[in-house]
Motif scaffolding. Structure first.
Motif, PDB file in Angstrom:
ATOM      1  N   VAL A 199       0.857  -1.184   0.000  1.00 52.14           N
ATOM      2  CA  VAL A 199       0.000   0.000   0.000  1.00 52.14           C
ATOM      3  C   VAL A 199       0.889   1.229   0.000  1.00 52.14           C
ATOM      4  O   VAL A 199       1.851   1.312   0.779  1.00 52.14           O
ATOM      5  N   VAL A 200       0.591   2.179  -0.905  1.00 54.27           N
ATOM      6  CA  VAL A 200       1.366   3.418  -0.966  1.00 54.27           C
ATOM      7  C   VAL A 200       0.442   4.605  -0.731  1.00 54.27           C
ATOM      8  O   VAL A 200      -0.745   4.550  -1.037  1.00 54.27           O
ATOM      9  N   PHE A 201       1.011   5.680  -0.199  1.00 55.23           N
ATOM     10  CA  PHE A 201       0.266   6.884   0.141  1.00 55.23           C
ATOM     11  C   PHE A 201       0.935   8.103  -0.505  1.00 55.23           C
ATOM     12  O   PHE A 201       1.672   8.838   0.152  1.00 55.23           O
ATOM     13  N   PRO A 202       0.715   8.335  -1.798  1.00 58.13           N
ATOM     14  CA  PRO A 202       1.366   9.463  -2.465  1.00 58.13           C
ATOM     15  C   PRO A 202       0.832  10.801  -1.974  1.00 58.13           C
ATOM     16  O   PRO A 202      -0.290  10.889  -1.463  1.00 58.13           O
ATOM     17  N   GLU A 203       1.651  11.844  -2.161  1.00 57.65           N
ATOM     18  CA  GLU A 203       1.264  13.192  -1.763  1.00 57.65           C
ATOM     19  C   GLU A 203       1.183  14.154  -2.941  1.00 57.65           C
ATOM     20  O   GLU A 203       0.647  15.246  -2.804  1.00 57.65           O
ATOM     21  N   THR A 204       1.696  13.751  -4.102  1.00 62.67           N
ATOM     22  CA  THR A 204       1.705  14.625  -5.275  1.00 62.67           C
ATOM     23  C   THR A 204       1.400  13.804  -6.533  1.00 62.67           C
ATOM     24  O   THR A 204       1.625  12.583  -6.551  1.00 62.67           O
ATOM     25  N   PRO A 205       0.944  14.480  -7.592  1.00 59.84           N
ATOM     26  CA  PRO A 205       0.753  13.771  -8.872  1.00 59.84           C
ATOM     27  C   PRO A 205       2.051  13.165  -9.390  1.00 59.84           C
ATOM     28  O   PRO A 205       2.038  12.088 -10.005  1.00 59.84           O
ATOM     29  N   GLU A 206       3.165  13.845  -9.139  1.00 63.08           N
ATOM     30  CA  GLU A 206       4.452  13.341  -9.604  1.00 63.08           C
ATOM     31  C   GLU A 206       4.803  12.011  -8.920  1.00 63.08           C
ATOM     32  O   GLU A 206       5.377  11.113  -9.553  1.00 63.08           O
ATOM     33  N   GLN A 207       4.467  11.909  -7.651  1.00 65.63           N
ATOM     34  CA  GLN A 207       4.707  10.643  -6.958  1.00 65.63           C
ATOM     35  C   GLN A 207       3.805   9.537  -7.511  1.00 65.63           C
ATOM     36  O   GLN A 207       4.241   8.398  -7.672  1.00 65.63           O
ATOM     37  N   VAL A 208       2.551   9.874  -7.809  1.00 67.45           N
ATOM     38  CA  VAL A 208       1.651   8.891  -8.422  1.00 67.45           C
ATOM     39  C   VAL A 208       2.235   8.428  -9.756  1.00 67.45           C
ATOM     40  O   VAL A 208       2.251   7.228 -10.064  1.00 67.45           O
ATOM     41  N   SER A 209       2.716   9.363 -10.537  1.00 63.85           N
ATOM     42  CA  SER A 209       3.325   9.029 -11.822  1.00 63.85           C
ATOM     43  C   SER A 209       4.504   8.081 -11.645  1.00 63.85           C
ATOM     44  O   SER A 209       4.632   7.080 -12.374  1.00 63.85           O
ATOM     45  N   ALA A 210       5.350   8.363 -10.664  1.00 63.24           N
ATOM     46  CA  ALA A 210       6.517   7.518 -10.424  1.00 63.24           C
ATOM     47  C   ALA A 210       6.098   6.120  -9.967  1.00 63.24           C
ATOM     48  O   ALA A 210       6.694   5.113 -10.378  1.00 63.24           O
ATOM     49  N   ILE A 211       5.052   6.042  -9.129  1.00 65.50           N
ATOM     50  CA  ILE A 211       4.547   4.747  -8.668  1.00 65.50           C
ATOM     51  C   ILE A 211       4.030   3.929  -9.851  1.00 65.50           C
ATOM     52  O   ILE A 211       4.326   2.732  -9.987  1.00 65.50           O
ATOM     53  N   VAL A 212       3.271   4.577 -10.715  1.00 65.84           N
ATOM     54  CA  VAL A 212       2.702   3.889 -11.867  1.00 65.84           C
ATOM     55  C   VAL A 212       3.806   3.408 -12.804  1.00 65.84           C
ATOM     56  O   VAL A 212       3.731   2.306 -13.373  1.00 65.84           O
ATOM     57  N   LYS A 213       4.847   4.201 -12.972  1.00 66.05           N
ATOM     58  CA  LYS A 213       5.961   3.789 -13.840  1.00 66.05           C
ATOM     59  C   LYS A 213       6.668   2.554 -13.287  1.00 66.05           C
ATOM     60  O   LYS A 213       7.069   1.659 -14.054  1.00 66.05           O
ATOM     61  N   VAL A 214       6.792   2.482 -11.967  1.00 67.48           N
ATOM     62  CA  VAL A 214       7.377   1.280 -11.354  1.00 67.48           C
ATOM     63  C   VAL A 214       6.475   0.073 -11.606  1.00 67.48           C
ATOM     64  O   VAL A 214       6.936  -1.006 -11.983  1.00 67.48           O
ATOM     65  N   ALA A 215       5.170   0.267 -11.407  1.00 68.59           N
ATOM     66  CA  ALA A 215       4.225  -0.826 -11.630  1.00 68.59           C
ATOM     67  C   ALA A 215       4.247  -1.291 -13.081  1.00 68.59           C
ATOM     68  O   ALA A 215       4.220  -2.495 -13.370  1.00 68.59           O
ATOM     69  N   ASP A 216       4.310  -0.334 -14.004  1.00 73.64           N
ATOM     70  CA  ASP A 216       4.347  -0.679 -15.428  1.00 73.64           C
ATOM     71  C   ASP A 216       5.636  -1.430 -15.768  1.00 73.64           C
ATOM     72  O   ASP A 216       5.623  -2.391 -16.538  1.00 73.64           O
ATOM     73  N   LYS A 217       6.722  -1.005 -15.176  1.00 72.15           N
ATOM     74  CA  LYS A 217       8.027  -1.637 -15.408  1.00 72.15           C
ATOM     75  C   LYS A 217       8.001  -3.120 -15.027  1.00 72.15           C
ATOM     76  O   LYS A 217       8.551  -3.974 -15.737  1.00 72.15           O
ATOM     77  N   TYR A 218       7.336  -3.425 -13.905  1.00 71.28           N
ATOM     78  CA  TYR A 218       7.303  -4.803 -13.411  1.00 71.28           C
ATOM     79  C   TYR A 218       5.974  -5.507 -13.693  1.00 71.28           C
ATOM     80  O   TYR A 218       5.721  -6.579 -13.160  1.00 71.28           O
ATOM     81  N   ASN A 219       5.151  -4.859 -14.537  1.00 71.12           N
ATOM     82  CA  ASN A 219       3.862  -5.468 -14.925  1.00 71.12           C
ATOM     83  C   ASN A 219       3.046  -5.865 -13.694  1.00 71.12           C
ATOM     84  O   ASN A 219       2.516  -6.973 -13.602  1.00 71.12           O
ATOM     85  N   THR A 220       2.964  -4.928 -12.750  1.00 70.21           N
ATOM     86  CA  THR A 220       2.286  -5.170 -11.469  1.00 70.21           C
ATOM     87  C   THR A 220       0.969  -4.401 -11.399  1.00 70.21           C
ATOM     88  O   THR A 220       0.935  -3.211 -11.709  1.00 70.21           O
ATOM     89  N   PRO A 221      -0.110  -5.037 -10.987  1.00 73.38           N
ATOM     90  CA  PRO A 221      -1.411  -4.365 -10.916  1.00 73.38           C
ATOM     91  C   PRO A 221      -1.423  -3.180  -9.953  1.00 73.38           C
ATOM     92  O   PRO A 221      -0.697  -3.167  -8.948  1.00 73.38           O
ATOM     93  N   ILE A 222      -2.264  -2.208 -10.301  1.00 69.83           N
ATOM     94  CA  ILE A 222      -2.492  -1.029  -9.461  1.00 69.83           C
ATOM     95  C   ILE A 222      -3.986  -0.912  -9.206  1.00 69.83           C
ATOM     96  O   ILE A 222      -4.791  -1.043 -10.123  1.00 69.83           O
ATOM     97  N   VAL A 223      -4.346  -0.644  -7.947  1.00 65.91           N
ATOM     98  CA  VAL A 223      -5.753  -0.422  -7.603  1.00 65.91           C
ATOM     99  C   VAL A 223      -5.860   0.905  -6.854  1.00 65.91           C
ATOM    100  O   VAL A 223      -5.374   1.022  -5.730  1.00 65.91           O
ATOM    101  N   PRO A 224      -6.463   1.939  -7.456  1.00 66.41           N
ATOM    102  CA  PRO A 224      -6.674   3.208  -6.734  1.00 66.41           C
ATOM    103  C   PRO A 224      -7.664   3.003  -5.584  1.00 66.41           C
ATOM    104  O   PRO A 224      -8.654   2.276  -5.733  1.00 66.41           O
ATOM    105  N   PHE A 225      -7.394   3.666  -4.455  1.00 59.35           N
ATOM    106  CA  PHE A 225      -8.218   3.494  -3.252  1.00 59.35           C
ATOM    107  C   PHE A 225      -8.538   4.868  -2.661  1.00 59.35           C
ATOM    108  O   PHE A 225      -7.636   5.662  -2.399  1.00 59.35           O
ATOM    109  N   GLY A 226      -9.836   5.161  -2.481  1.00 65.81           N
ATOM    110  CA  GLY A 226     -10.241   6.432  -1.887  1.00 65.81           C
ATOM    111  C   GLY A 226     -10.473   6.298  -0.402  1.00 65.81           C
ATOM    112  O   GLY A 226      -9.583   6.497   0.416  1.00 65.81           O
ATOM    113  N   ILE A 227     -11.705   5.905  -0.037  1.00 66.89           N
ATOM    114  CA  ILE A 227     -12.017   5.705   1.380  1.00 66.89           C
ATOM    115  C   ILE A 227     -12.606   4.324   1.617  1.00 66.89           C
ATOM    116  O   ILE A 227     -12.908   3.949   2.738  1.00 66.89           O
TER     117      ILE A 227
END
Length: 464
Positions: free
Chosen positions: A46-74
């Motif tokens: 579970v990750v807790f980003p604080e900026t769009p740039e951090q979200v972008s970096a997280i997604v790039k890591v996930a894409d690099k390793y072909n790892t699923p991402i699930v956005p979570f609100g509340i």
């Protein structure tokens, strides 16, 4: 952790602080479920980003390793949208919770996705403004956009899609795009706002929203009207709408549910099919609308109608309506709350509700019916024993029957809760050839299928 997850964790820790990355068992468990009856499943991280740039970096890591991402609100979704059945990374947006800008003269507000509905309205009140979409839960605005939420006020103000002017979205390759602008209208390009709103995190992560807001009405009045039958109540709503009365909310609660309301909220409402109504406007115009509404409901057999203009009385009325789900849960300990959601043309609503009530009783289920009757959307609140396979089977059968009833009459399998996993099996039936177009859009934007896989459309990752 296996080697891949350890590698991903180490890369994420390269640009996120200690409090922003977690494999703690309790945190994983919190992100393994929503408020639905669907089976939980743990994410890997579970990750807790604080900026769009951090979200972008997280997604790039996930894409690099072909790892699923699930956005979570509340976690207030009701069809398993945020449950990570393919594991991977759960992106929690709770730290991106700032109201960035209020453009009061443009009737616009810019917010981060973790801002909740009540938080926004508290801030807007300073400017004499409010945000209209009210799904009941204090959901995050990012989640509400992802599911195209609506609720009690949609009959007057529209649904979430109608309020979105612009979105900032991190795409599956980590690139950041904007979907719209600040103008009131545009004929330029494809409508990407409408593509992303309702996409349930399958096409990207929403990191910023520009939303339409409204002036707080000068005067508000609420009413409760009891009818002999569901048909009478629905026909009264149709007549109110045909008369051009600008009603802001109109909710139907069936007789069984009114009984639950009385027991839980300690009210003494007449136990008949009941409309909860609300009117917004100036005082003079509202008085005319109220008198006209009284005439209409009386013409349709209403024997008891009460209007409330005092703020405390209005709040009590709507609290009783909004607390209906909690009423069922509180009065039926040990059972899980299952909420259904279909939408039909208004002319088909009375028949749909009567069909649902008949099948609830024939299948021996416990539950009530409520609906946003101004737009043909209704729900059933079922209390089911998750440890009773036979009862679970009957509840599933009931849900399928009311969905089929809706689809046969030109309706939809979900009016506002979204598809998630719970309504995926109806997508081909409802959309036909258009569903294959949706699958192609998904693959064009997300060829590695990392964005919330197996939600809304099928993925090759896993066959549900």
């Amino acid at each position: 952790m296996n080697v891949t997850i350890t590698t991903i964790y180490d890369e994420l820790r390269g640009f996120l602080d200690d409090h922003q990355v977690s494999t703690n068992e309790t945190i994983l468990e919190q992100h393994s479920k929503d408020e639905s009856y669907h089976t939980p499943s743990l994410p890997d991280i579970v990750v807790f980003p604080e900026t769009p740039e951090q979200v972008s970096a997280i997604v790039k890591v996930a894409d690099k390793y072909n790892t699923p991402i699930v956005p979570f609100g509340i976690g207030s979704s009701l069809e398993g949208h945020v449950i990570p059945y393919d594991k991977g990374i759960s992106i929690d947006f709770s730290l991106m919770n700032k109201v960035l800008e209020v453009r009061e003269k443009d009737f616009l507000v810019k917010v981060q996705p973790g801002v909740t509905r009540n938080q926004l309205n508290k801030e807007l009140k300073k400017y004499g403004l409010f945000f209209t979409v009210d799904p009941g839960a204090d959901a995050t605005l990012g989640g509400m956009a992802a599911t195209n939420a609506s609720g009690t006020t949609s009959v007057k103000y529209g649904v979430m899609r109608d309020q979105v002017r612009n979105l900032e979205v991190v795409l599956p390759d980590g690139e950041i795009m904007h979907t719209g602008n600040l103008a009131q209208k545009s004929s330029s390009g494809y409508n990407l706002n409408s593509l992303i709103v309702g996409s349930e995190g399958t096409l990207g992560c929403i990191t910023e929203l520009t939303l339409r807001v409204y002036g707080i009405p000068e005067h508000i009045a609420a009413a409760r009207a009891a009818f002999p039958t569901v048909d009478d109540a629905v026909e009264a709503v149709v007549s109110i709408l045909q008369a051009g009365i600008p009603i802001a909310r109109v909710e139907l609660v069936d007789e069984h549910s009114i009984t639950q309301v009385n027991r839980f909220s300690e009210t003494d409402y007449k136990e008949k099919p009941t409309l909860f109504l609300e009117f917004h406007g100036n005082e003079q115009g509202l008085n005319h609308d109220i008198e006209f509404t009284k005439e209409i409901v009386e013409d349709h057999g209403c024997k008891e109608v009460h209007f409330e203009e005092d703020n405390a009385a209005r709040n009590k009325l709507w609290e009783a309506r909004h607390n209906l789900a909690y009423a069922y849960m509180h009065l039926n300990p040990g059972k899980k709350h299952m909420v259904t959601d279909v939408c039909v043309p208004i002319t088909e609503l009375a028949g749909a509700i009567k069909f649902a009530r008949k099948r609830i009783e024939e299948l021996g289920l416990l539950g009530g019916i409520l609906g946003h009757v101004g737009d043909g959307n209704y729900h059933t609140s079922l209390m089911i024993d998750m440890d009773d396979p036979e009862e679970m089977k009957r509840a599933a059968q009931f849900n399928e029957e009311i969905v089929e009833y809706a689809l046969e009459r030109g309706g939809t399998c979900t009016g506002e809760h979204g598809v998630g996993i719970g309504k995926m099996k109806y997508q081909q039936r409802e959309h036909g050839k258009a569903f294959s177009v949706m699958e192609k859009i998904k693959l064009a934007l997300d060829p590695n299928e990392i964005m919330n896989p197996n939600k809304l459309v099928h993925s090759k990752r896993r066959s549900l």
